[in-house]
Design a protein around this motif. Structure first.
Motif, PDB file in Angstrom:
ATOM      1  N   MET A  93      33.601 -32.487 -35.505  1.00  0.00           N
ATOM      2  CA  MET A  93      32.747 -31.858 -34.596  1.00  0.00           C
ATOM      3  C   MET A  93      31.221 -32.548 -34.588  1.00  0.00           C
ATOM      4  O   MET A  93      31.049 -33.256 -35.482  1.00  0.00           O
ATOM      5  CB  MET A  93      32.642 -30.522 -34.766  1.00  0.00           C
ATOM      6  CG  MET A  93      33.987 -29.684 -34.629  1.00  0.00           C
ATOM      7  SD  MET A  93      33.828 -27.985 -34.437  1.00  0.00           S
ATOM      8  CE  MET A  93      33.089 -27.644 -36.158  1.00  0.00           C
ATOM      9  N   GLY A  94      30.674 -32.214 -33.280  1.00  0.00           N
ATOM     10  CA  GLY A  94      29.306 -32.776 -33.454  1.00  0.00           C
ATOM     11  C   GLY A  94      29.119 -32.878 -31.964  1.00  0.00           C
ATOM     12  O   GLY A  94      29.935 -32.733 -31.082  1.00  0.00           O
ATOM     13  N   LEU A  95      27.880 -33.234 -31.350  1.00  0.00           N
ATOM     14  CA  LEU A  95      27.393 -33.390 -30.155  1.00  0.00           C
ATOM     15  C   LEU A  95      28.058 -34.583 -29.553  1.00  0.00           C
ATOM     16  O   LEU A  95      28.577 -35.463 -30.458  1.00  0.00           O
ATOM     17  CB  LEU A  95      25.826 -33.364 -29.898  1.00  0.00           C
ATOM     18  CG  LEU A  95      25.033 -32.289 -30.413  1.00  0.00           C
ATOM     19  CD1 LEU A  95      23.799 -32.298 -29.696  1.00  0.00           C
ATOM     20  CD2 LEU A  95      25.676 -30.955 -29.851  1.00  0.00           C
ATOM     21  N   ASP A  96      28.165 -34.670 -28.250  1.00  0.00           N
ATOM     22  CA  ASP A  96      28.802 -36.003 -27.613  1.00  0.00           C
ATOM     23  C   ASP A  96      27.872 -36.880 -28.017  1.00  0.00           C
ATOM     24  O   ASP A  96      26.682 -37.040 -28.091  1.00  0.00           O
ATOM     25  CB  ASP A  96      28.936 -35.761 -26.103  1.00  0.00           C
ATOM     26  CG  ASP A  96      27.445 -35.173 -25.432  1.00  0.00           C
ATOM     27  OD1 ASP A  96      26.826 -36.125 -24.472  1.00  0.00           O
ATOM     28  OD2 ASP A  96      26.951 -33.968 -26.100  1.00  0.00           O
ATOM     29  N   ASN A  97      28.671 -38.345 -28.186  1.00  0.00           N
ATOM     30  CA  ASN A  97      27.820 -39.553 -28.571  1.00  0.00           C
ATOM     31  C   ASN A  97      27.394 -39.753 -29.986  1.00  0.00           C
ATOM     32  O   ASN A  97      26.685 -40.553 -30.088  1.00  0.00           O
ATOM     33  CB  ASN A  97      26.668 -39.749 -27.445  1.00  0.00           C
ATOM     34  CG  ASN A  97      26.120 -41.293 -27.504  1.00  0.00           C
ATOM     35  OD1 ASN A  97      27.192 -42.242 -27.664  1.00  0.00           O
ATOM     36  ND2 ASN A  97      24.983 -41.299 -27.498  1.00  0.00           N
TER      37      ASN A  97
END
Length: 203
Positions: free
Chosen positions: A23-27
């Protein structure tokens, strides 16, 4: 009789498999990390190296799934989209996750607090209690990146919520694979250590 024998054989030949949730933020580099893992750890194959600096990877909308084998341990890896509109779907993956890998874009200073708050929400979930969390500080090859120690300091506010579980922050560069092997080995060691609490699936 045939069906009974077939059923018994199928049960005897089932293999253990662990689910890894990226997971993680976009980009942030989640899909690039997944591609790097796929190249380096092909199921039943040898490690390979790959340079993805020229690759054009589109943002994940929904999920990407891959199966690999690391040190004879079978992994099913879920790479889930990080756009804000998709994050409310993350919780549907928590119950099956054996480890969480949270990828941070070390160059995205403008959203580093949003990133911290997002991870805070993830680790606060009761469903993930006791699940190991690996935070990867990605894009450490860039001159404008935050140092790992700086990232640790920013995320210290949620460290107390992870005190009861295995957690680590490691530097990586998903494009050229720097740090990916170390990350994979950390994941395996924690999955095996946590096996009694969160046993693998049989497939």
């Amino acid at each position: 009789m045939y069906h009974l024998v077939k059923s018994v054989y199928a049960n005897l030949t089932k293999q253990e498999e662990y689910s890894v949730l990226i997971m993680g933020l976009d980009n942030a580099g989640k899909t690039t990390l997944l591609e790097q893992l796929k190249f380096r750890y092909k199921v039943g194959g040898e490690q390979a190296t790959v340079d993805l600096s020229g690759a054009r990877l589109v943002p994940t909308v929904g999920q990407n799934v891959a199966r690999i084998q690391v040190n004879k341990v079978n992994l099913k890896i879920w790479d889930v989209g990080g756009q804000e509109s998709l994050r409310n779907m993350w919780e549907s993956y928590y119950e099956d996750a054996h480890v969480v890998v949270f990828v941070v874009d070390s160059t995205d200073r403008a959203r580093i607090e949003e990133c911290r708050d997002t991870l805070d929400k993830v680790v606060s979930s009761d469903v993930l209690e006791g699940t190991p969390v690996l935070m990867l500080a990605n894009k450490q090859d860039r001159d404008d990146c935050l140092e790992v120690e700086d990232i640790k300091e920013i995320f210290n506010k949620i460290a107390e919520k992870m005190s009861a579980r295995d957690s680590r922050v490691l530097p990586v560069c998903a494009l050229d694979g720097t740090g990916v092997v170390e990350a994979a080995e950390w994941i395996i060691s924690r999955l095996l250590r946590n096996k009694n609490y969160r046993p693998p699936n049989l497939v």
